[in-house]
Design an enzyme around this catalytic site. Structure first.
Site, PDB file in Angstrom:
ATOM      1  N   HIS A  68       0.870  -1.182   0.000  1.00  0.00           N
ATOM      2  CA  HIS A  68       0.000   0.000   0.000  1.00  0.00           C
ATOM      3  C   HIS A  68       0.899   1.221   0.000  1.00  0.00           C
ATOM      4  CE1 HIS A  68      -3.604   2.265   2.051  1.00  0.00           C
ATOM      5  NE2 HIS A  68      -3.147   2.899   0.974  1.00  0.00           N
ATOM      6  N   GLY A 106      -6.389   4.558  -6.754  1.00  0.00           N
ATOM      7  CA  GLY A 106      -7.467   5.535  -6.651  1.00  0.00           C
ATOM      8  C   GLY A 106      -7.259   6.555  -5.556  1.00  0.00           C
ATOM      9  N   LEU A 153      -2.543   9.498  -4.223  1.00  0.00           N
ATOM     10  CA  LEU A 153      -2.995   8.309  -4.933  1.00  0.00           C
ATOM     11  C   LEU A 153      -2.671   7.084  -4.091  1.00  0.00           C
ATOM     12  CD1 LEU A 153      -3.953   6.791  -7.538  1.00  0.00           C
ATOM     13  CD2 LEU A 153      -1.551   6.839  -8.261  1.00  0.00           C
ATOM     14  N   HIS A 154      -3.704   6.289  -3.786  1.00  0.00           N
ATOM     15  CA  HIS A 154      -3.495   5.015  -3.109  1.00  0.00           C
ATOM     16  C   HIS A 154      -3.151   3.968  -4.163  1.00  0.00           C
ATOM     17  CE1 HIS A 154      -5.048   6.010   0.937  1.00  0.00           C
ATOM     18  NE2 HIS A 154      -5.780   6.907   0.275  1.00  0.00           N
ATOM     19  N   CYS A 155      -2.093   3.226  -3.934  1.00  0.00           N
ATOM     20  CA  CYS A 155      -1.635   2.173  -4.849  1.00  0.00           C
ATOM     21  C   CYS A 155      -1.630   0.872  -4.065  1.00  0.00           C
ATOM     22  CB  CYS A 155      -0.227   2.485  -5.351  1.00  0.00           C
ATOM     23  SG  CYS A 155      -0.046   4.129  -6.046  1.00  0.00           S
TER      24      CYS A 155
END
Length: 147
Positions: A43, A91, A105-107
């Protein structure tokens, strides 16, 4: 700290030379680091160096579209390198569901851990919630200029 907000924790990560946050990636526009409360196997967060509060501050213009596209490509590269055999998701939280007022931005390299964390990263349609990066890019894609 030009383009920074003195009270923003993410601006401090970007601009404070004494920050203890380990950067996974940095360039002239963005930095990336691990989320301090990971919700998935991997994350990461990708943030702009310039302070932009939320997705609502983005507009249909080349600079914003280019920035979000770049953030997404950085996140994709990091996860392809660190977790190539997993499903990836990218997102942004939308107000009032964002925890930090600095665009990020969360990855994710799935699965979510624990499983119930998936709830935190769901779209709530017109009420906001989480917006997939590709969906945001559609919303801010510059309109073709009329010639």
């Amino acid at each position: 700290m030009a383009g920074a907000n003195q009270t923003c924790i993410f601006c401090q990560i970007v601009h404070d030379p004494n920050s203890t946050t380990r950067l996974l990636y940095t360039d002239e526009k963005v930095v990336a680091f691990q989320d301090i409360k990971p919700a998935a196997r991997r994350h990461y967060l990708v943030i702009p160096k310039e302070h932009i509060p939320t997705v609502r501050d983005l507009q249909r213009r080349d600079e914003d579209y280019s920035l979000v596209s770049h953030m997404l490509s950085v996140g994709q590269e990091l996860l392809l390198k660190d977790a190539p055999q997993t499903i990836h998701r990218f997102g942004f939280h939308q107000p009032p569901f964002n925890s930090v007022d600095h665009l990020h931005l969360h990855c994710f390299a799935l699965p979510f851990m624990p499983r119930w964390k998936v709830i935190k990263y769901k779209s709530l349609g017109p009420f906001g919630g989480f917006i997939e990066a590709e969906k945001l890019l559609e919303k801010i894609r510059p309109l073709p200029s009329k010639v």
